[in-house]
Design an enzyme around this catalytic site. Structure first.
Site, PDB file in Angstrom:
ATOM      1  N   CYS A 120      34.164  34.973  46.818  1.00 21.31           N
ATOM      2  CA  CYS A 120      33.305  36.180  47.675  1.00 21.31           C
ATOM      3  C   CYS A 120      32.174  35.429  48.619  1.00 21.31           C
ATOM      4  CB  CYS A 120      32.826  37.037  46.772  1.00 21.31           C
ATOM      5  SG  CYS A 120      32.078  38.401  47.166  1.00 21.31           S
ATOM      6  N   ARG A 152      19.087  38.531  52.601  1.00 21.77           N
ATOM      7  CA  ARG A 152      19.194  39.330  51.488  1.00 21.77           C
ATOM      8  C   ARG A 152      17.733  38.688  50.797  1.00 21.77           C
ATOM      9  NH1 ARG A 152      23.449  40.490  46.874  1.00 21.77           N
ATOM     10  NH2 ARG A 152      23.393  42.061  46.818  1.00 21.77           N
ATOM     11  N   ASP A 204      28.592  41.228  36.566  1.00 16.80           N
ATOM     12  CA  ASP A 204      28.264  41.003  37.822  1.00 16.80           C
ATOM     13  C   ASP A 204      26.457  40.588  38.213  1.00 16.80           C
ATOM     14  OD1 ASP A 204      27.709  41.855  41.089  1.00 16.80           O
ATOM     15  OD2 ASP A 204      30.338  41.522  40.676  1.00 16.80           O
ATOM     16  N   ASP A 205      26.166  40.745  38.985  1.00 17.12           N
ATOM     17  CA  ASP A 205      24.840  40.238  39.524  1.00 17.12           C
ATOM     18  C   ASP A 205      23.364  40.650  38.848  1.00 17.12           C
ATOM     19  OD1 ASP A 205      22.349  39.397  40.895  1.00 17.12           O
ATOM     20  OD2 ASP A 205      22.613  40.188  42.680  1.00 17.12           O
ATOM     21  N   GLY A 250      31.744  39.619  50.046  1.00 22.89           N
ATOM     22  CA  GLY A 250      32.686  40.563  50.186  1.00 22.89           C
ATOM     23  C   GLY A 250      33.916  39.673  50.970  1.00 22.89           C
ATOM     24  N   ASP A 275      32.961  44.750  50.475  1.00 18.95           N
ATOM     25  CA  ASP A 275      32.428  45.274  49.593  1.00 18.95           C
ATOM     26  C   ASP A 275      32.960  46.408  49.835  1.00 18.95           C
ATOM     27  OD1 ASP A 275      31.915  43.212  48.831  1.00 18.95           O
ATOM     28  OD2 ASP A 275      29.485  43.007  49.621  1.00 18.95           O
ATOM     29  N   LYS A 321      32.876  35.177  39.472  1.00 14.62           N
ATOM     30  CA  LYS A 321      33.102  35.385  40.732  1.00 14.62           C
ATOM     31  C   LYS A 321      32.074  34.039  41.325  1.00 14.62           C
ATOM     32  CE  LYS A 321      31.837  39.662  43.340  1.00 14.62           C
ATOM     33  NZ  LYS A 321      31.464  40.906  42.785  1.00 14.62           N
ATOM     34  N   TRP A 322      32.283  33.867  42.713  1.00 17.10           N
ATOM     35  CA  TRP A 322      31.328  32.689  43.298  1.00 17.10           C
ATOM     36  C   TRP A 322      30.979  33.390  44.375  1.00 17.10           C
ATOM     37  CZ3 TRP A 322      31.415  27.048  41.814  1.00 17.10           C
ATOM     38  CH2 TRP A 322      30.419  26.523  42.934  1.00 17.10           C
ATOM     39  N   ASP A 323      29.820  33.506  44.245  1.00 24.73           N
ATOM     40  CA  ASP A 323      29.096  34.727  45.276  1.00 24.73           C
ATOM     41  C   ASP A 323      28.733  33.824  46.575  1.00 24.73           C
ATOM     42  OD1 ASP A 323      29.271  36.708  47.056  1.00 24.73           O
ATOM     43  OD2 ASP A 323      28.697  38.146  45.331  1.00 24.73           O
TER      44      ASP A 323
HETATM   45  C1  GLA Z   1      27.728  40.822  46.776  1.00 23.24           C
HETATM   46  C2  GLA Z   1      28.837  41.117  47.032  1.00 23.24           C
HETATM   47  C3  GLA Z   1      29.099  42.082  46.304  1.00 23.24           C
HETATM   48  C4  GLA Z   1      28.362  42.029  44.704  1.00 23.24           C
HETATM   49  C5  GLA Z   1      27.311  42.028  45.332  1.00 23.24           C
HETATM   50  C6  GLA Z   1      25.643  41.656  44.331  1.00 23.24           C
HETATM   51  O1  GLA Z   1      27.501  41.879  47.902  1.00 23.24           O
HETATM   52  O2  GLA Z   1      30.181  41.094  47.153  1.00 23.24           O
HETATM   53  O3  GLA Z   1      30.671  42.001  45.376  1.00 23.24           O
HETATM   54  O4  GLA Z   1      28.516  41.003  43.710  1.00 23.24           O
HETATM   55  O5  GLA Z   1      26.779  40.945  46.432  1.00 23.24           O
HETATM   56  O6  GLA Z   1      24.517  41.377  44.329  1.00 23.24           O
END
Ligand code: GLA
Length: 718
Positions: A497, A417, A340-341, A500, A519, A450-452
């Protein structure tokens, strides 16, 4: 499925019929309800009564300002000279191809489409309303198109996708509203006389107000949704004449499209469905999404059990940590590891590096190629997080191209953010995103992305054009980017994403077969989010993870098996640090994943039922039933254990009444020694099943008012 006879357009779905009368200036709805046999003797008596003052008893397929109807209208046109008047008049109805426009997603494989055409003579603007029916679902896709066949441009101030005027003014409207970590919480209200608006002005379909929308009466429910990821607006307006008008489509907030001669504007596609109740609605909408919305390549394809690093590590990890997590995840039975991030640029918190999509050498152990190779060596597939539509001011990308950010020159932009959005309507930005995401995929050989999207829009730039339809251009640019990437990498499983589930909609699902639901992974709170999402979205569209206990946000403690039972309502994943697990928890998770894999097809693609309370509001659950009804799996939950309360009972649904089923209870602490009983489907559906020992059985943390649950597997034996 579609017939046009004696001025009546008839559209049939497996269980419903829609009748539209074209004998008049504006076509009118005559009927939308249970499927009818062939009409022998006409249906003129269904026509709206006439009243003196105008169109208030009409049940039109579209409405416009200034024809005696001052309710919310579905269409608003302004002449380029500023004047406002229109008079659309019916021209013809004919079967047609389902309309399509570049980059605009829509349901595929319709069985038949009818086009109802109207024209505003003086301006030469033609309006086509399309209705498409499908073989296997009662959902109907509706969209509206404008063509400028005149000689002058017009300004379109509103173009809704769908208008449905209904008899009656005592409908209950259900909306799904919320915020980050509390998406799609259901609210029911009676419309009464007045105007009810459900709208997103955030630039995305949003966590605030989902485009899914229900309108119910005593006979059943009308369900609406939109194949669109941007601003939307759904209204319900009742008048004293007892007519309720529903309008569904893109929001008209800061909306104005200039339509020059020869140009065409197609609305996003709305989906409507009439059902006898919510259970039938869910069935129809799930069938619709699974067969006609999700990318064909992934329709019916089992989704991997994944381990995601986010809740386990946050930003703080190195390659050694990730590889060790992956190794343990593999030993537990996972199939995919998602980094993830935090893997790129200098991303050690959320204040920097969005846009710099090159790997941090220390945190990845020498780059994405090296990291993904090491993860793969553990036997898992490799997945990666990215947030392509965003930019941090502290990034090389911003330093090189401050003009890429969505901002208005001379103004300090609103930050959320610590980040700004990219102006993806600019061609070089689009190219940058396609290139950088492509680069991530190619370097890592990612099986999953995962494309946020972690903030909403503000500071809409003009870029030499009017910003009033910026929202629309943004979403069309997003679709263009997604179309290009999913075409180039058809086998990559994309998961949407938006902090969330802030962009959980049919537009995103047209490109990405699943979306991270929220989330919020607290089992009790998550149930409401999943249950309301599942009203219109199938299980395979919902990412659902088991996280650590006590929960990171709510601090609530919940038994591991209950967290699992909740997550089995969608695509199972785990989002915790496996290195913190006790030996017992590891054993439990290994058994959970093996169990899920065994019943995965049922969990992800079975016919979904919500199991409601029987006498006790604390009880809820879900059940996934196989198409032939010979197997089912699902969970039942008791939300609160209060002293002096008991007798928790529930019933199954969707079984064959005369068949005999063997029911296996997967009890929490001793599931190895299965508790089984046999009974007819009728008794299991109409009788009241007890949850013997559910509190003692759970491995509940001391003193916690946690949520208890039990999983059931049903198999037809006779
Ligand atoms: C968002 C996503 C989380 C995670 C964070 C990472 O909040 O919904 O699942 O990936 O970013 O910064």
């Amino acid at each position: 499925m579609i017939s046009i006879r004696e001025n009546i357009v008839r559209l049939d779905t497996p269980n419903t019929t829609l009748l539209i009368d074209t004998d008049g200036e504006i076509p009118q709805y005559l009927y939308y309800g249970k499927r009818l046999p062939p009409l022998k003797d006409g249906c003129a008596f269904l026509r709206p009564e006439k009243e003196r003052t105008g169109a208030l008893l009409d049940r039109q397929i579209l409405s416009q300002f200034g024809r005696g109807d001052y309710r919310e209208s579905s269409l608003l046109l302004r002449d380029a000279d500023g004047s406002v008047a229109s008079r659309f008049v019916f021209r013809k109805a004919e079967t047609a191809e389902k309309p399509a426009a570049a980059n605009l997603p829509g349901a595929r494989d319709a069985a038949a489409t009818v086009k109802i055409q109207l024209c505003d003579q003086p301006s030469g603007i033609v309006c086509n309303v399309f209705y498409s029916a499908f073989e296997d679902t009662d959902a109907v896709a509706v969209s509206t198109e404008l063509l400028n066949e005149g000689e002058r441009p017009v300004l379109v101030g509103k173009l809704a996708s769908l208008q449905l005027d209904l008899n009656g003014n005592d409908y209950t409207v259900s909306t799904f509203d919320g915020s980050w970590a509390a998406e799609r919480i259901r609210h029911d209200r009676t419309v009464g006389n007045g105007l009810f608006v459900n709208q997103s002005k955030t630039g995305s379909s949003s966590a605030l107000h989902s485009p899914m929308f229900l309108v119910s009466d005593t006979e059943g429910v009308f369900g609406f949704n939109l194949v669109w990821s941007g601003n939307h607006k759904e209204t319900a307006e009742s008048n004293s004449f007892g007519v309720t008008r529903i309008i569904v489509g893109e929001s008209d907030f800061l909306y104005e499209v200039r339509l020059g001669p020869g140009e065409r504007l197609l609305s996003p596609e709305a989906v409507m469905c009439r059902a006898s109740g919510e259970e039938e609605l869910t069935k129809a909408m799930h069938a619709f999404v699974n067969a006609h919305i999700l990318p064909k390549r992934f329709s019916g394809v089992p989704r991997p059990v994944l381990f995601n690093s986010w809740e386990g590590t946050g930003f703080c990890f190195d390659a050694g940590k990730l590889v060790s997590m992956a190794r343990q995840a593999k030993a537990l039975g996972a199939e995919l590891f998602v980094v993830d991030d935090g893997w790129f640029g200098r991303r050690n918190d959320d204040a920097s590096s969005l846009g710099d999509w090159s790997a941090n050498p220390e945190k990845t152990g020498g780059g994405l190629e090296a990291l993904s190779a090491r993860i793969r060596e553990t036997g898992l597939r490799f997945g990666i997080w990215t947030e392509p539509e965003m930019i941090s001011e502290d990034s090389d990308l911003f330093r090189a191209h401050p003009e890429y950010a969505m901002a208005v020159p001379g103004r300090d932009p609103y930050r959320h953010r610590n980040q700004l959005m990219l102006d993806i309507t600019l061609p070089p930005v689009k190219e940058y995103i396609v290139r950088s995401v492509g680069d991530i995929i190619e370097k890592s050989g990612a099986d999953y992305v995962k494309w946020d999207y972690n903030r909403n829009m503000s500071d809409l730039p003009a870029n030499g054009r009017n910003a009033v339809h910026y929202f629309r251009r943004y979403i069309l640019s997003l679709y263009e980017i997604l179309a290009s990437l999913t075409k180039k990498y058809p086998d990559v499983l994309f998961e949407g994403c938006a902090a969330g589930g802030g962009r959980f909609d049919l537009g995103i699902l047209s490109f990405m077969p699943q979306i991270w639901t929220s989330d919020n992974t607290d089992a009790r709170e998550r149930l409401d989010i999943q249950f309301s999402t599942a009203l219109m979205f199938p299980q395979a569209a919902m990412g659902a993870h088991v996280s650590a206990s006590p929960n990171g946000f709510t601090r609530n403690s919940t038994p591991l098996e209950t967290r699992f039972n909740v997550a089995c309502g969608g695509n199972l994943g785990y989002e915790l640090d496996p290195e913190t697990l006790s030996i017992k928890d590891r054993r439990t998770i290994r058994a959970q994943i093996a169990f899920y894999k065994k019943y995965r097809a049922l969990f992800q693609f079975g016919t979904y039922y919500l199991l409601e309370r029987k006498h006790a509001s604390e009880i809820c659950g879900y059940l996934s039933v196989s198409p032939k009804k010979n197997a089912a799996v699902g969970s039942v939950f008791v939300r609160n254990k209060e002293t002096g309360k008991g007798n928790f009972r529930f019933s199954f649904k969707g079984l064959l009444p005369d068949a005999v089923y063997c029911v296996t209870e997967r009890r929490q602490s001793n599931y190895a020694s299965a508790h089984t009983f046999t009974a007819t489907g009728a008794l299991l559906m109409y009788g009241e099943i007890g949850l013997d020992g559910i509190f003692e059985d759970a491995d509940a943390p001391e003193n916690s008012n946690c949520i208890f649950s039990r999983m059931f597997v049903l198999k037809k034996i006779k």
